[in-house]
Design a protein around this motif. Structure first.
Motif, PDB file in Angstrom:
ATOM      1  N   ALA A  15       0.823  -1.215   0.000  1.00  0.00           N
ATOM      2  CA  ALA A  15       0.000   0.000   0.000  1.00  0.00           C
ATOM      3  C   ALA A  15       0.854   1.260   0.000  1.00  0.00           C
ATOM      4  O   ALA A  15       0.415   2.319  -0.468  1.00  0.00           O
ATOM      5  N   GLY A  16       2.079   1.168   0.530  1.00  0.00           N
ATOM      6  CA  GLY A  16       2.945   2.337   0.608  1.00  0.00           C
ATOM      7  C   GLY A  16       3.834   2.234   1.830  1.00  0.00           C
ATOM      8  O   GLY A  16       3.590   1.413   2.724  1.00  0.00           O
ATOM      9  N   SER A  17       4.846   3.095   1.889  1.00  0.00           N
ATOM     10  CA  SER A  17       5.821   3.021   2.962  1.00  0.00           C
ATOM     11  C   SER A  17       5.350   3.768   4.207  1.00  0.00           C
ATOM     12  O   SER A  17       5.090   4.967   4.175  1.00  0.00           O
ATOM     13  N   GLU A  18       5.213   3.019   5.307  1.00  0.00           N
ATOM     14  CA  GLU A  18       4.922   3.574   6.623  1.00  0.00           C
ATOM     15  C   GLU A  18       3.661   4.451   6.663  1.00  0.00           C
ATOM     16  O   GLU A  18       3.732   5.656   6.915  1.00  0.00           O
ATOM     17  N   PRO A  19       2.501   3.882   6.426  1.00  0.00           N
ATOM     18  CA  PRO A  19       1.260   4.662   6.610  1.00  0.00           C
ATOM     19  C   PRO A  19       1.150   5.110   8.056  1.00  0.00           C
ATOM     20  O   PRO A  19       1.352   4.316   8.973  1.00  0.00           O
ATOM     21  N   TYR A  20       0.820   6.396   8.270  1.00  0.00           N
ATOM     22  CA  TYR A  20       0.862   6.954   9.622  1.00  0.00           C
ATOM     23  C   TYR A  20      -0.485   7.451  10.120  1.00  0.00           C
ATOM     24  O   TYR A  20      -0.656   7.725  11.317  1.00  0.00           O
ATOM     25  N   ASP A  21      -1.450   7.619   9.250  1.00  0.00           N
ATOM     26  CA  ASP A  21      -2.770   8.090   9.654  1.00  0.00           C
ATOM     27  C   ASP A  21      -3.699   7.873   8.474  1.00  0.00           C
ATOM     28  O   ASP A  21      -3.234   7.626   7.346  1.00  0.00           O
ATOM     29  N   ALA A  22      -4.995   7.954   8.688  1.00  0.00           N
ATOM     30  CA  ALA A  22      -5.933   7.716   7.595  1.00  0.00           C
ATOM     31  C   ALA A  22      -7.246   8.433   7.870  1.00  0.00           C
ATOM     32  O   ALA A  22      -7.534   8.834   9.000  1.00  0.00           O
ATOM     33  N   PHE A  23      -8.020   8.595   6.819  1.00  0.00           N
ATOM     34  CA  PHE A  23      -9.374   9.114   6.972  1.00  0.00           C
ATOM     35  C   PHE A  23     -10.259   8.467   5.913  1.00  0.00           C
ATOM     36  O   PHE A  23      -9.771   7.811   4.977  1.00  0.00           O
TER      37      PHE A  23
ATOM     38  N   PRO B  97     -16.776  11.297   3.671  1.00  0.00           N
ATOM     39  CA  PRO B  97     -18.050  11.221   4.408  1.00  0.00           C
ATOM     40  C   PRO B  97     -19.029  10.197   3.851  1.00  0.00           C
ATOM     41  O   PRO B  97     -19.865   9.675   4.595  1.00  0.00           O
ATOM     42  N   ASP B  98     -18.938   9.893   2.548  1.00  0.00           N
ATOM     43  CA  ASP B  98     -19.845   8.890   1.983  1.00  0.00           C
ATOM     44  C   ASP B  98     -19.351   7.465   2.195  1.00  0.00           C
ATOM     45  O   ASP B  98     -20.010   6.498   1.792  1.00  0.00           O
ATOM     46  N   GLY B  99     -18.189   7.325   2.840  1.00  0.00           N
ATOM     47  CA  GLY B  99     -17.661   6.002   3.140  1.00  0.00           C
ATOM     48  C   GLY B  99     -17.023   5.303   1.957  1.00  0.00           C
ATOM     49  O   GLY B  99     -16.706   4.110   2.042  1.00  0.00           O
ATOM     50  N   ARG B 100     -16.773   6.026   0.873  1.00  0.00           N
ATOM     51  CA  ARG B 100     -16.277   5.348  -0.325  1.00  0.00           C
ATOM     52  C   ARG B 100     -14.757   5.194  -0.343  1.00  0.00           C
ATOM     53  O   ARG B 100     -14.240   4.122  -0.675  1.00  0.00           O
ATOM     54  N   TYR B 101     -14.033   6.258   0.002  1.00  0.00           N
ATOM     55  CA  TYR B 101     -12.575   6.228  -0.144  1.00  0.00           C
ATOM     56  C   TYR B 101     -11.883   6.186   1.222  1.00  0.00           C
ATOM     57  O   TYR B 101     -12.104   7.066   2.063  1.00  0.00           O
ATOM     58  N   TYR B 102     -11.040   5.193   1.424  1.00  0.00           N
ATOM     59  CA  TYR B 102     -10.157   5.126   2.601  1.00  0.00           C
ATOM     60  C   TYR B 102      -8.787   5.613   2.134  1.00  0.00           C
ATOM     61  O   TYR B 102      -8.206   5.055   1.186  1.00  0.00           O
ATOM     62  N   VAL B 103      -8.277   6.655   2.771  1.00  0.00           N
ATOM     63  CA  VAL B 103      -7.034   7.285   2.339  1.00  0.00           C
ATOM     64  C   VAL B 103      -6.042   7.287   3.501  1.00  0.00           C
ATOM     65  O   VAL B 103      -6.362   7.764   4.594  1.00  0.00           O
ATOM     66  N   ALA B 104      -4.847   6.757   3.255  1.00  0.00           N
ATOM     67  CA  ALA B 104      -3.800   6.703   4.278  1.00  0.00           C
ATOM     68  C   ALA B 104      -2.631   7.600   3.885  1.00  0.00           C
ATOM     69  O   ALA B 104      -2.176   7.560   2.725  1.00  0.00           O
ATOM     70  N   GLY B 105      -2.147   8.401   4.839  1.00  0.00           N
ATOM     71  CA  GLY B 105      -0.946   9.195   4.615  1.00  0.00           C
ATOM     72  C   GLY B 105       0.283   8.310   4.750  1.00  0.00           C
ATOM     73  O   GLY B 105       0.294   7.356   5.524  1.00  0.00           O
ATOM     74  N   LEU B 106       1.331   8.629   4.000  1.00  0.00           N
ATOM     75  CA  LEU B 106       2.544   7.808   3.991  1.00  0.00           C
ATOM     76  C   LEU B 106       3.706   8.627   4.544  1.00  0.00           C
ATOM     77  O   LEU B 106       4.060   9.671   3.989  1.00  0.00           O
ATOM     78  N   PHE B 107       4.290   8.127   5.629  1.00  0.00           N
ATOM     79  CA  PHE B 107       5.425   8.825   6.238  1.00  0.00           C
ATOM     80  C   PHE B 107       6.714   8.524   5.489  1.00  0.00           C
ATOM     81  O   PHE B 107       7.618   9.345   5.416  1.00  0.00           O
ATOM     82  N   GLY B 108       6.827   7.329   4.908  1.00  0.00           N
ATOM     83  CA  GLY B 108       8.069   6.904   4.283  1.00  0.00           C
ATOM     84  C   GLY B 108       8.243   7.335   2.846  1.00  0.00           C
ATOM     85  O   GLY B 108       9.283   7.050   2.228  1.00  0.00           O
ATOM     86  N   GLU B 109       7.255   7.966   2.274  1.00  0.00           N
ATOM     87  CA  GLU B 109       7.362   8.438   0.899  1.00  0.00           C
ATOM     88  C   GLU B 109       6.332   9.550   0.691  1.00  0.00           C
ATOM     89  O   GLU B 109       5.397   9.709   1.469  1.00  0.00           O
TER      90      GLU B 109
END
Length: 396
Positions: free
Chosen positions: A197-205, A208-220
């Protein structure tokens, strides 16, 4: 004489009934205007109400709340508090009492409540993984170790968010994976894993419609996005320029992705390490503008009507809050609430915003239309502010 006695008795009965109704009306109240303020240093939460802007009481004995969050039961009566010491505590906002507390891990980072309100999931740094509990009794129902393959080291789990259909999504920091757990049978979780999924995910949101889960990446640079309407397509990288970029900058505090402000077709998001708020088209997930601000943004929070966005900042600029007018993308107000503004929470309809001012031991209440201070509540080292309107929103 007899008539006089009967009238007197009737009046007494009538007054007694009124008294009973008065006592009943005083005892019974709704929960729609209630909220919780975390007092991080005292291991305590305050129960507040926004109609009269008062503190109703406090609940003690919640352990280490130095990085605490919570979710509400679907009726808004109970809060489930996730403490840094691995504590999961259920508190009653109406009676201001601690119902039950379990220490379920060594270091928890947050949690979520299922769509039907019957399950509480907790994500852990130590020992890693996710544990799921009965919301009524706090009985543990299952343990999901965050071990990506046999013999591998357990990962810290971050970005735990509730989804529709009794599911939860979360990210594995060291393994760089996103997992979705189906808990229709909470004692037999069914996992769908998305590796790479990516290097070192650190947080996510979640949108509001519940469709997209998005994670921030600390390592890239960039973000990892899972389209939950089309999960078979897997995780995609988006916003490749989001992050520190080629010019490495000191980052005093990583921004919270929960603080992304979705306003119409755009998202206003904190730039990592920069004194800017980025404007994204969240249909195409592309940057379309930048707004210079006072410092490194931490939370970028939209007023419920989406017309304004309020921004707070990392140290040394954490005494300041700025208000952005969304249509013009202009700063319309710079406020100085005090040192250590950690969190902001709008009342459900957006007429007020409450700010925790940690270093000055108070909560400030501002009129979100006139942008003036309305009042102050005493609070010992306040951090998170949570109103019960979150109970009806996904991902909150």
């Amino acid at each position: 004489m007899r008539l006089k006695i009967l009238l007197t008795l009737g009046l007494a009965v009538s007054l007694g009934g009124c008294s009973h109704l008065l006592r009943a009306s005083q005892a019974v109240r709704g929960t729609g205007d209630l909220g919780v303020v975390i007092e991080r240093a005292a291991g305590r939460v305050q129960v507040v109400e926004t109609t009269g802007r008062t503190v109703l009481g406090a609940i003690t004995g919640l352990g280490d709340l130095s990085h605490a969050s919570l979710v509400f039961s679907r009726d808004g009566r109970y809060a489930y508090v996730f403490g840094r010491d691995g504590g999961l505590t259920k508190v009653d906002l109406l009676t201001r009492s601690l119902i039950k507390r379990v220490v379920q891990g060594g270091n928890s980072i947050g949690g979520a409540i299922s769509q039907d309100g019957k399950l509480i999931a907790v994500s852990n740094y130590e020992p890693g993984g996710v544990k799921v509990f009965d919301a009524e009794t706090l009985e543990q129902l299952c343990d999901i170790p965050a071990v990506p393959s046999p013999g591998a080291k357990a990962s810290k789990v971050i970005g735990l968010i509730d989804l529709s259909e009794q599911r939860f999504a979360f990210s594995l920091f060291e393994a760089g994976e996103i997992w979705v757990a189906d808990l229709k049978d909470p004692r037999k979780p069914v996992l769908t894993k998305y590796p790479d999924a990516g290097s070192e995910p650190y947080d996510a949101f979640i949108t509001p419609d519940g469709r997209y889960y998005v994670a921030g990446l600390f390592g890239e640079d960039g973000l990892a996005m899972l389209d939950l309407w089309n999960p078979e397509k897997g995780v995609k990288r988006i916003l490749g320029n989001y992050g520190k970029g080629q010019e490495k900058l000191p980052v005093y505090k990583m921004p919270h992705l929960e603080g992304w402000a979705l306003t119409g077709s755009e998202a206003l998001v904190p730039a990592v390490g920069r004194h800017e708020v980025l404007v994204m088209d969240h249909g195409r997930w592309q940057e379309v503008g930048r707004i210079p601000v006072h410092g490194q943004p931490v939370f970028v929070v939209a007023r419920p009507d989406g017309r304004q966005v309020w921004v707070n900042f990392a140290f040394p600029h954490n005494d300041t809050v700025q208000v952005i007018d969304v249509p013009s993308r202009k700063i319309v107000k710079t406020l100085k609430p005090g040192k250590g503004v950690l969190h902001m929470e709008f009342t459900p309809r957006g007429e007020e915003v409450w700010l925790s001012v940690r270093d000055e031991d108070r909560v400030e209440v501002y009129d979100a239309n006139r942008l003036v201070r309305l009042g102050t509540l005493p609070s010992e080292k306040p951090s998170g502010i949570f109103f019960t309107s979150r109970a009806a929103r996904m991902g909150m």
